[in-house]
Design an enzyme around this catalytic site. Structure first.
Site, mmCIF file in Angstrom:
data_model
loop_
_atom_site.group_PDB
_atom_site.id
_atom_site.type_symbol
_atom_site.label_atom_id
_atom_site.label_comp_id
_atom_site.label_asym_id
_atom_site.label_seq_id
_atom_site.Cartn_x
_atom_site.Cartn_y
_atom_site.Cartn_z
ATOM 1 N N ASP A 164 38.309 33.804 32.184
ATOM 2 C CA ASP A 164 38.877 33.794 33.530
ATOM 3 C C ASP A 164 38.234 32.637 34.286
ATOM 4 O OD1 ASP A 164 39.237 34.401 36.404
ATOM 5 O OD2 ASP A 164 40.186 36.217 35.610
ATOM 6 N N ASN A 171 43.075 26.256 44.473
ATOM 7 C CA ASN A 171 44.436 26.222 45.021
ATOM 8 C C ASN A 171 44.409 26.039 46.531
ATOM 9 O OD1 ASN A 171 45.889 26.429 42.656
ATOM 10 N ND2 ASN A 171 45.815 28.669 42.627
ATOM 11 N N ASP A 196 47.734 23.722 39.096
ATOM 12 C CA ASP A 196 48.507 23.692 37.835
ATOM 13 C C ASP A 196 47.935 22.659 36.871
ATOM 14 O OD1 ASP A 196 50.071 25.637 38.910
ATOM 15 O OD2 ASP A 196 51.741 24.287 39.453
ATOM 16 N N GLU A 198 45.048 32.867 36.094
ATOM 17 C CA GLU A 198 43.969 32.069 35.514
ATOM 18 C C GLU A 198 43.302 32.792 34.356
ATOM 19 O OE1 GLU A 198 42.248 34.266 39.094
ATOM 20 O OE2 GLU A 198 44.123 33.360 38.446
#
Length: 798
Positions: free
Chosen positions: A676, A684, A693, A719
């Site tokens: 993770d 973000n 991305d 993620e």
């Protein structure tokens, strides 16, 4: 005076007829006598030849068998030298050396000498070396191997290389039975090869159980003060007489000899080997001596029934042929003497036959006229050399409307034909033949490329209407082969032309319809002799298989040459099944085309049974390559993550289920690595989702470069990622996770800098399900995050 009254006499008192019989009888008796003399000489020569052939076969068979006996001694001596020249021979070395020696011998074995005090240590050492319990044993009263009782000395079989399907009797003590003990003692006393009495071999198939044991003692090389050491073991060849003698010899139904081998030293004179073929009724016999080791064997050879049949006497043939020749010669002389009388009778018979034939010809001329007039559907017209008509049958009258009286002697054949057609034909023939052909002869001259075939012409009836006919013309010859005229036969083909035109129109319509149908339409037959044939193929078949339709109709196997090798047999089997059950045929298969390469084809057809046997299919084929490509693309999209290009959660779940099924069936190892990304929401929020991305894509690229080909890398969502590691235990998976963790944090990602992730590792446990494995991996990731992130945590031990 009659001719018979002046026939001459032989010797003045024997009539010509009586002399013919007398000469024939004398020649017949002389021929019989000569035949008897020749037959006696041939019979004597035959007996000598048979004896010579038999002796040659006996010598050849004896030489071959003695060579085989000598070869077995040489092979066993080579095995003994191998042990003598080696300090210690392992089982693998023994197998490697003895394997090539197994030719016409059931087995080669090594048996060391073991004394009472050495038995226990010896059995433990061999058991440890082999990994299986090893005990010195012998045959009990029921014929089974059982532990041997205490004795002063043992000679157990330690190594054995055998051809027997029953395996080797390892541990079998050779001193436990008198016959084997005797041969070992003789080998020990003489220091040379020794052969046992005939015995039943142990560990050998029943068909090969009768044989002997060839033994050679193995001693250490003597030192300077020793002449010969006591043997410390024995090498043995287990020889089945059936295999040694019969292998490579002719089969019983083709063998010329019947063999029997007996051991001369055997008091009971037991037969070691005896051929299975039948003995011929002959007094021929051959006896030889075969030596093997210290034994001598008596070889007795007799001719078989095959030898008797191959060397049959020609006495009956000579008697038969001599008698027939004498009879034919006497008959020939009789015929020559009586030829004059038969010739006169033949002349009289021929004269009577000619008179009868003349009467028949007169009647046949009238019948021929009636036949010509009876052929009302065919026009038969004959002309002389000038072309003037001299025969005009009733069929010509009905076809053209003329009466025979109107045309015979007045009209020519040219006058009945269309003038323009004759001129065009005359011009084409003149060019083809290189000389001028007049129009009046155009219908009678054949072109070089159309010999003796009917040609289409147009005739003019009496009412000036036109008639299309087929004409066949030929010359008329008299009894002396002289050319006296022409014969023309006409057949009205008006209705036939109409039928052909209707068929042509139907074919044009079918071709137009099939040209607008996607794919190809066909009619296909399978005859009882496995003959494949296309009786119809539309132009679309040419586009499907890149084969011309004409070639398809000539050779249907061209289509199967285009089908992919992995699909060809399946297509053939489905066609045969459809023919057997008269069921609808449907298949999808691949073809390899010269121009377009690999294409997918779908075919469907409906069968029907033919009256004369075989099956007829009506069907079509179409190119479904685009449909297959779309299906593959949809399947790839269904298991691929669109952003990163790696596998998605659905594919991971399917692969994990498959691996769990494999583990439950065959056992093994399986591990998973869950990771993770740390603080991905912060990336973000600070840099935007486009940068986020890009981070996901770069992470997948780095990790994919570090994974093995067998590992499965998937994105679970957001993620979170998962690596499925088949055939990998927990330690290996942890090592791989450390490599992935290091590769991720070693190089910064633009523009966010160093990106880290928390890793959790879990390996499969026996009787654990999918949910339990994933829960432990997720728990390991949670532990890593709670411990400060950017680390690898292994599975929980509880």
């Amino acid at each position: 005076m009659p001719l018979q009254a002046v026939r001459p006499k032989i010797l003045g008192f024997i009539s010509e007829q009586a002399s013919a019989w007398l000469v024939a009888l004398v020649v017949l008796l002389a021929g019989f006598a000569l035949t008897a003399v020749v037959a006696w000489a041939a019979a004597d020569l035959y007996q000598q030849q048979v004896r010579q052939r038999f002796q040659l076969l006996v010598n050849e068979r004896y030489s071959r068998l003695q060579e085989r006996f000598d070869d077995q001694e040489q092979r066993l001596n080579s095995l003994r030298r191998f042990f003598v020249n080696s300090d210690d021979v392992s089982r693998e070395e023994f197998d490697g050396f003895a394997q090539p020696l197994l030719l016409r011998a059931r087995a080669y074995s090594w048996a060391p000498r073991v004394y009472r005090e050495q038995r226990g240590q010896f059995e433990k050492a061999v058991s440890a070396q082999r990994g299986t319990p090893f005990v010195i044993c012998e045959l009990n009263s029921t014929g089974e191997l059982a532990p041997a009782p205490e004795r002063d000395e043992y000679v157990p079989v330690l190594y054995s290389q055998t051809q027997s399907l029953l395996g080797a009797p390892l541990g079998f003590d050779l001193l436990a039975q008198p016959l084997r003990r005797s041969v070992l003692e003789r080998a020990q006393n003489t220091g040379k090869l020794a052969v046992s009495q005939p015995m039943q071999l142990v560990g050998v198939e029943p068909d090969y159980a009768t044989g002997v044991l060839l033994v050679a003692p193995v001693s250490h090389l003597p030192t300077s003060d020793q002449s010969q050491n006591e043997p410390y073991g024995y090498v043995m060849a287990v020889i089945s007489m059936r295999q040694l003698v019969a292998d490579g010899l002719p089969k019983p139904d083709r063998d010329n000899l019947v063999m029997q081998i007996v051991d001369t030293s055997d008091v009971q004179k037991r037969v070691l080997f005896e051929s299975g073929n039948a003995v011929a009724s002959s007094d021929l016999v051959g006896a030889r001596r075969l030596t093997l080791g210290d034994h001598v064997y008596a070889l007795t050879l007799r001719p078989s029934q095959v030898f008797d049949q191959a060397n049959h006497s020609s006495l009956s043939t000579i008697l038969t042929m001599g008698g027939l020749l004498s009879l034919l010669l006497s008959a020939l002389l009789y015929v020559l003497v009586s030829q004059r009388q038969r010739a006169l009778k033949l002349v009289e018979q021929r004269t009577a036959q000619l008179r009868l034939r003349e009467q028949e010809l007169r009647g046949a001329h009238g019948q021929l006229r009636s036949v010509l007039n009876a052929a009302t559907q065919v026009a038969i017209i004959a002309t002389d050399l000038r072309g003037v008509i001299n025969t005009f049958n009733a069929g010509a009258e009905q076809m053209l409307g003329f009466k025979a009286e109107q045309v015979v002697g007045t009209h020519t054949l040219e006058s009945l034909h269309l003038a323009s057609e004759l001129e065009a034909r005359s011009a084409s023939l003149s060019v083809a033949l290189g000389k001028r052909i007049p129009a009046s002869q155009a219908m009678l001259v054949e072109s070089p490329d159309n010999l003796h075939q009917a040609r289409e012409w147009t005739l003019v009836r009496e009412d000036r209407s036109q008639l299309t006919v087929n004409m066949l013309a030929t010359v008329l010859l008299d009894d002396h082969g002289l050319w006296i005229g022409h014969l023309a036969i006409y057949l009205d083909i008006t209705e036939q032309k109409r039928a052909y035109e209707a068929l042509a129109a139907r074919d044009r319509l079918l071709k137009k319809l099939s040209a607008h149908v996607p794919g190809g339409i066909f009619q296909f037959t399978l005859e009882p002799q496995d003959n494949w044939k296309f009786i119809y193929a539309s132009d679309g078949m040419r586009d499907i298989y890149e084969i011309e339709t004409g070639v398809l109709q000539q050779d249907a196997k061209k289509v199967f040459e285009r089908i992919h090798p992995l699909d060809a047999e399946r297509v053939r089997a489905s066609i045969r099944l459809s023919a057997l059950q008269l069921s609808h045929w449907r298949e999808e298969y691949r073809v390899l085309l010269p121009q377009r390469g690999l294409r997918w084809i779908r075919g469907e057809a409906t069968p029907e049974e033919l009256p004369g046997g075989g099956t007829l299919w009506h069907g079509y084929v179409s190119d479904i390559s685009d449909l297959k490509r779309v299906e593959e693309e949809l399947r790839a999209l269904s298991i691929t993550d669109s952003l990163t290009g790696i596998h998605n959660r659905r594919y991971f779940q399917d692969r994990l289920k498959a691996e769990m099924v494999r583990l439950n069936r065959t056992s093994g190892a399986l591990s998973v690595i869950m990771l993770d990304i740390d603080h991905f929401k912060r990336i973000n929020d600070q840099h935007g989702h486009a940068v986020g991305d890009g981070v996901l894509q770069e992470l997948c690229k780095r990790i994919s470069q570090r994974l093995r080909r067998t590992d499965v890398f998937c994105r679970l969502g957001g993620e979170e990622f998962m690596v499925l590691c088949p055939h990998t235990d927990g330690a290996q998976a942890y090592s791989l996770a450390m490599e992935l963790w290091a590769s991720l944090r070693s190089v910064p990602m633009e523009p966010v800098g160093i990106v880290t992730a928390s890793f959790g590792v879990a390996s499969w446990r026996v009787d654990e399900g999918i949910d339990g494995l994933l829960l432990r991996a997720d728990s390991a990731v949670y532990v890593a995050k709670q411990a400060g992130r950017d680390r690898v945590e292994a599975q929980s031990v509880c």
